[in-house]
Write a protein that holds these residues in place. Sequence first.
Motif, PDB file in Angstrom:
ATOM      1  N   THR A 135     -58.822 -30.241 -68.750  1.00 31.57           N
ATOM      2  CA  THR A 135     -57.364 -30.343 -68.752  1.00 31.57           C
ATOM      3  C   THR A 135     -56.756 -29.463 -69.834  1.00 31.57           C
ATOM      4  O   THR A 135     -55.818 -28.695 -69.584  1.00 31.57           O
ATOM      5  N   ASP A 136     -57.287 -29.563 -71.038  1.00 33.28           N
ATOM      6  CA  ASP A 136     -56.732 -28.783 -72.152  1.00 33.28           C
ATOM      7  C   ASP A 136     -56.898 -27.286 -71.942  1.00 33.28           C
ATOM      8  O   ASP A 136     -56.045 -26.491 -72.347  1.00 33.28           O
ATOM      9  N   LYS A 137     -57.996 -26.881 -71.303  1.00 33.92           N
ATOM     10  CA  LYS A 137     -58.246 -25.461 -71.099  1.00 33.92           C
ATOM     11  C   LYS A 137     -57.418 -24.874 -69.955  1.00 33.92           C
ATOM     12  O   LYS A 137     -56.938 -23.732 -70.040  1.00 33.92           O
ATOM     13  N   PHE A 138     -57.235 -25.643 -68.867  1.00 36.21           N
ATOM     14  CA  PHE A 138     -56.710 -25.046 -67.642  1.00 36.21           C
ATOM     15  C   PHE A 138     -55.533 -25.780 -66.991  1.00 36.21           C
ATOM     16  O   PHE A 138     -54.778 -25.162 -66.240  1.00 36.21           O
ATOM     17  N   LEU A 139     -55.375 -27.080 -67.250  1.00 36.02           N
ATOM     18  CA  LEU A 139     -54.478 -27.873 -66.407  1.00 36.02           C
ATOM     19  C   LEU A 139     -53.407 -28.613 -67.193  1.00 36.02           C
ATOM     20  O   LEU A 139     -52.863 -29.607 -66.702  1.00 36.02           O
ATOM     21  N   SER A 140     -53.072 -28.168 -68.378  1.00 29.79           N
ATOM     22  CA  SER A 140     -52.107 -28.893 -69.205  1.00 29.79           C
ATOM     23  C   SER A 140     -50.694 -28.363 -68.995  1.00 29.79           C
ATOM     24  O   SER A 140     -49.998 -27.988 -69.933  1.00 29.79           O
ATOM     25  N   GLY A 141     -50.257 -28.341 -67.758  1.00 25.04           N
ATOM     26  CA  GLY A 141     -48.930 -27.810 -67.435  1.00 25.04           C
ATOM     27  C   GLY A 141     -47.803 -28.810 -67.531  1.00 25.04           C
ATOM     28  O   GLY A 141     -46.694 -28.536 -67.076  1.00 25.04           O
ATOM     29  N   GLY A 142     -48.087 -29.983 -68.078  1.00 24.95           N
ATOM     30  CA  GLY A 142     -47.027 -30.982 -68.245  1.00 24.95           C
ATOM     31  C   GLY A 142     -46.557 -31.538 -66.924  1.00 24.95           C
ATOM     32  O   GLY A 142     -47.341 -32.018 -66.110  1.00 24.95           O
TER      33      GLY A 142
ATOM     34  N   GLU B 271     -45.350 -29.975 -64.393  1.00 23.85           N
ATOM     35  CA  GLU B 271     -45.470 -29.066 -63.260  1.00 23.85           C
ATOM     36  C   GLU B 271     -46.743 -29.341 -62.461  1.00 23.85           C
ATOM     37  O   GLU B 271     -47.727 -29.858 -62.975  1.00 23.85           O
ATOM     38  N   LEU B 272     -46.706 -28.930 -61.181  1.00 26.97           N
ATOM     39  CA  LEU B 272     -47.912 -28.976 -60.375  1.00 26.97           C
ATOM     40  C   LEU B 272     -48.870 -27.892 -60.867  1.00 26.97           C
ATOM     41  O   LEU B 272     -48.441 -26.820 -61.291  1.00 26.97           O
ATOM     42  N   PRO B 273     -50.171 -28.133 -60.808  1.00 22.97           N
ATOM     43  CA  PRO B 273     -51.120 -27.121 -61.271  1.00 22.97           C
ATOM     44  C   PRO B 273     -51.102 -25.901 -60.362  1.00 22.97           C
ATOM     45  O   PRO B 273     -51.010 -26.015 -59.134  1.00 22.97           O
ATOM     46  N   ALA B 274     -51.194 -24.732 -60.945  1.00 22.98           N
ATOM     47  CA  ALA B 274     -51.249 -23.506 -60.164  1.00 22.98           C
ATOM     48  C   ALA B 274     -52.627 -23.362 -59.520  1.00 22.98           C
ATOM     49  O   ALA B 274     -53.644 -23.780 -60.090  1.00 22.98           O
TER      50      ALA B 274
ATOM     51  N   ALA C 285     -51.668 -32.246 -55.726  1.00 26.86           N
ATOM     52  CA  ALA C 285     -50.364 -32.139 -55.070  1.00 26.86           C
ATOM     53  C   ALA C 285     -49.305 -33.001 -55.754  1.00 26.86           C
ATOM     54  O   ALA C 285     -48.164 -33.075 -55.279  1.00 26.86           O
ATOM     55  N   LYS C 286     -49.680 -33.644 -56.862  1.00 24.32           N
ATOM     56  CA  LYS C 286     -48.744 -34.523 -57.568  1.00 24.32           C
ATOM     57  C   LYS C 286     -48.606 -34.086 -59.020  1.00 24.32           C
ATOM     58  O   LYS C 286     -49.525 -33.523 -59.605  1.00 24.32           O
ATOM     59  N   THR C 287     -47.456 -34.373 -59.595  1.00 22.89           N
ATOM     60  CA  THR C 287     -47.277 -34.189 -61.039  1.00 22.89           C
ATOM     61  C   THR C 287     -47.988 -35.316 -61.780  1.00 22.89           C
ATOM     62  O   THR C 287     -48.410 -36.310 -61.172  1.00 22.89           O
ATOM     63  N   VAL C 288     -48.124 -35.183 -63.086  1.00 23.20           N
ATOM     64  CA  VAL C 288     -48.751 -36.239 -63.885  1.00 23.20           C
ATOM     65  C   VAL C 288     -47.997 -37.550 -63.711  1.00 23.20           C
ATOM     66  O   VAL C 288     -48.604 -38.626 -63.567  1.00 23.20           O
ATOM     67  N   GLU C 289     -46.678 -37.482 -63.715  1.00 23.57           N
ATOM     68  CA  GLU C 289     -45.873 -38.697 -63.546  1.00 23.57           C
ATOM     69  C   GLU C 289     -46.140 -39.345 -62.200  1.00 23.57           C
ATOM     70  O   GLU C 289     -46.238 -40.575 -62.087  1.00 23.57           O
ATOM     71  N   GLN C 290     -46.268 -38.543 -61.159  1.00 22.44           N
ATOM     72  CA  GLN C 290     -46.538 -39.090 -59.821  1.00 22.44           C
ATOM     73  C   GLN C 290     -47.944 -39.663 -59.736  1.00 22.44           C
ATOM     74  O   GLN C 290     -48.168 -40.683 -59.085  1.00 22.44           O
ATOM     75  N   ARG C 291     -48.917 -39.017 -60.401  1.00 26.91           N
ATOM     76  CA  ARG C 291     -50.277 -39.567 -60.415  1.00 26.91           C
ATOM     77  C   ARG C 291     -50.309 -40.923 -61.108  1.00 26.91           C
ATOM     78  O   ARG C 291     -51.025 -41.840 -60.678  1.00 26.91           O
ATOM     79  N   ALA C 292     -49.528 -41.051 -62.178  1.00 28.99           N
ATOM     80  CA  ALA C 292     -49.514 -42.304 -62.933  1.00 28.99           C
ATOM     81  C   ALA C 292     -49.026 -43.471 -62.089  1.00 28.99           C
ATOM     82  O   ALA C 292     -49.339 -44.633 -62.386  1.00 28.99           O
ATOM     83  N   ALA C 293     -48.261 -43.189 -61.051  1.00 26.15           N
ATOM     84  CA  ALA C 293     -47.713 -44.244 -60.193  1.00 26.15           C
ATOM     85  C   ALA C 293     -48.639 -44.593 -59.035  1.00 26.15           C
ATOM     86  O   ALA C 293     -48.358 -45.527 -58.277  1.00 26.15           O
ATOM     87  N   MET C 294     -49.749 -43.882 -58.890  1.00 25.66           N
ATOM     88  CA  MET C 294     -50.664 -44.144 -57.772  1.00 25.66           C
ATOM     89  C   MET C 294     -51.421 -45.455 -57.994  1.00 25.66           C
ATOM     90  O   MET C 294     -51.865 -45.737 -59.114  1.00 25.66           O
TER      91      MET C 294
ATOM     92  N   ALA D 216     -53.730 -40.616 -66.144  1.00 27.25           N
ATOM     93  CA  ALA D 216     -53.124 -39.675 -65.206  1.00 27.25           C
ATOM     94  C   ALA D 216     -53.185 -38.220 -65.667  1.00 27.25           C
ATOM     95  O   ALA D 216     -53.424 -37.325 -64.849  1.00 27.25           O
ATOM     96  N   PRO D 217     -52.969 -37.917 -66.969  1.00 31.15           N
ATOM     97  CA  PRO D 217     -52.998 -36.506 -67.377  1.00 31.15           C
ATOM     98  C   PRO D 217     -54.351 -35.831 -67.216  1.00 31.15           C
ATOM     99  O   PRO D 217     -54.413 -34.596 -67.106  1.00 31.15           O
ATOM    100  N   VAL D 218     -55.453 -36.591 -67.223  1.00 28.20           N
ATOM    101  CA  VAL D 218     -56.782 -35.972 -67.219  1.00 28.20           C
ATOM    102  C   VAL D 218     -57.581 -36.229 -65.942  1.00 28.20           C
ATOM    103  O   VAL D 218     -58.683 -35.700 -65.796  1.00 28.20           O
ATOM    104  N   ILE D 219     -57.059 -36.998 -65.018  1.00 28.27           N
ATOM    105  CA  ILE D 219     -57.844 -37.372 -63.847  1.00 28.27           C
ATOM    106  C   ILE D 219     -58.133 -36.184 -62.937  1.00 28.27           C
ATOM    107  O   ILE D 219     -59.221 -36.091 -62.348  1.00 28.27           O
ATOM    108  N   LEU D 220     -57.213 -35.238 -62.825  1.00 34.86           N
ATOM    109  CA  LEU D 220     -57.472 -34.068 -61.981  1.00 34.86           C
ATOM    110  C   LEU D 220     -58.616 -33.243 -62.558  1.00 34.86           C
ATOM    111  O   LEU D 220     -59.508 -32.795 -61.829  1.00 34.86           O
TER     112      LEU D 220
END
Length: 336
Positions: free
Chosen positions: A166-173, A175-178, A252-261, A269-273
Amino acid sequence: MRRVACIDIGTVTARLAVADVEGGRVRRLAKTSCICNLGQGVDRTRRLDPEAMGRVVSCCREYLASAVSARAEAVCCTMTSAARDAENSVDLVIALRGLGLEPEVIPGEVEGALTFLGVAQDFGGKKILVADNGGGSTELACGVLNDGVLDLQFVCSTNVGCRRITDKFLSGGAELPAAADLAAAHEFAAGLFAPEARKIAGLAPEALVVCGGTVTTLVAIDLALEPYDSSRVHLARLSAAKVAELEGALAAKTVEQRAAMPGIQPKRAPVILGGAVAIGELMAQTGFTELTVSESDLLFGLSLTAATALPGTEGEPSPVGWKPTMRPLPRDAKVG
């Protein structure tokens, strides 16, 4: 029967186990966990954040009180990937000693062996590959447990973990990951797993068993478990196709949306992807199309080992050749 308390401080989660151990077997084990995110920023700074250390110390103070209330005889404390990587781990060690603990930063190989010992209790006589996928690292261990005798044929630690990815590649806050970032995350994990997978292939393990917060959360998400039900997660199976499907849903979800799953702790939620990427690449590189999930992880193996380090067991060998330092616990007294 001896009752021990074991605290394990990982990159994402700090956990407590209170276990009754007798005759080389765990008769009862109760676990508690708290997401403290000790490893936040460590991959970049190589230092533990003071606020993160404060969260861990507060958590461990509560864990010690719980261990005393449970009338555990003694307690041990291990620290893993984040503490291994950080230049200032001694600051946390000193703070935890102030509580009455004797924290030990254990090598990845010891971590892998302890995890294998715990997981293999459910797979006696079967050669398995055990993967402990954590926040900063993934330990891989292959071997057999036969009638309580551990035959560990391979063990290593790789720097692939959900927090690190997450810290290396996916810490976009928010936003959806590119797509390019996801591809880079997969390439990173594949590059570290591939050399170890080639070594493991010659050992021909019969099954892949994975433990850690990512894989148990993936099962919980898939089954929409609210509340979490350990009986439906332990020894559940996930196919490689299902892991890929879950990764796609998370991406396909933002961190906030993942947290609601349903099935996910909001703090995870921030690190599960990043964790899903790690699990997917682990399966791809080792060639397994299915994995089995285990909750009998490092804490289970650590409890068995801790029981051989208590007073009166000096001549008893450790199942993994290493013993933790045990600190006696007071009876019905305040801690810290």
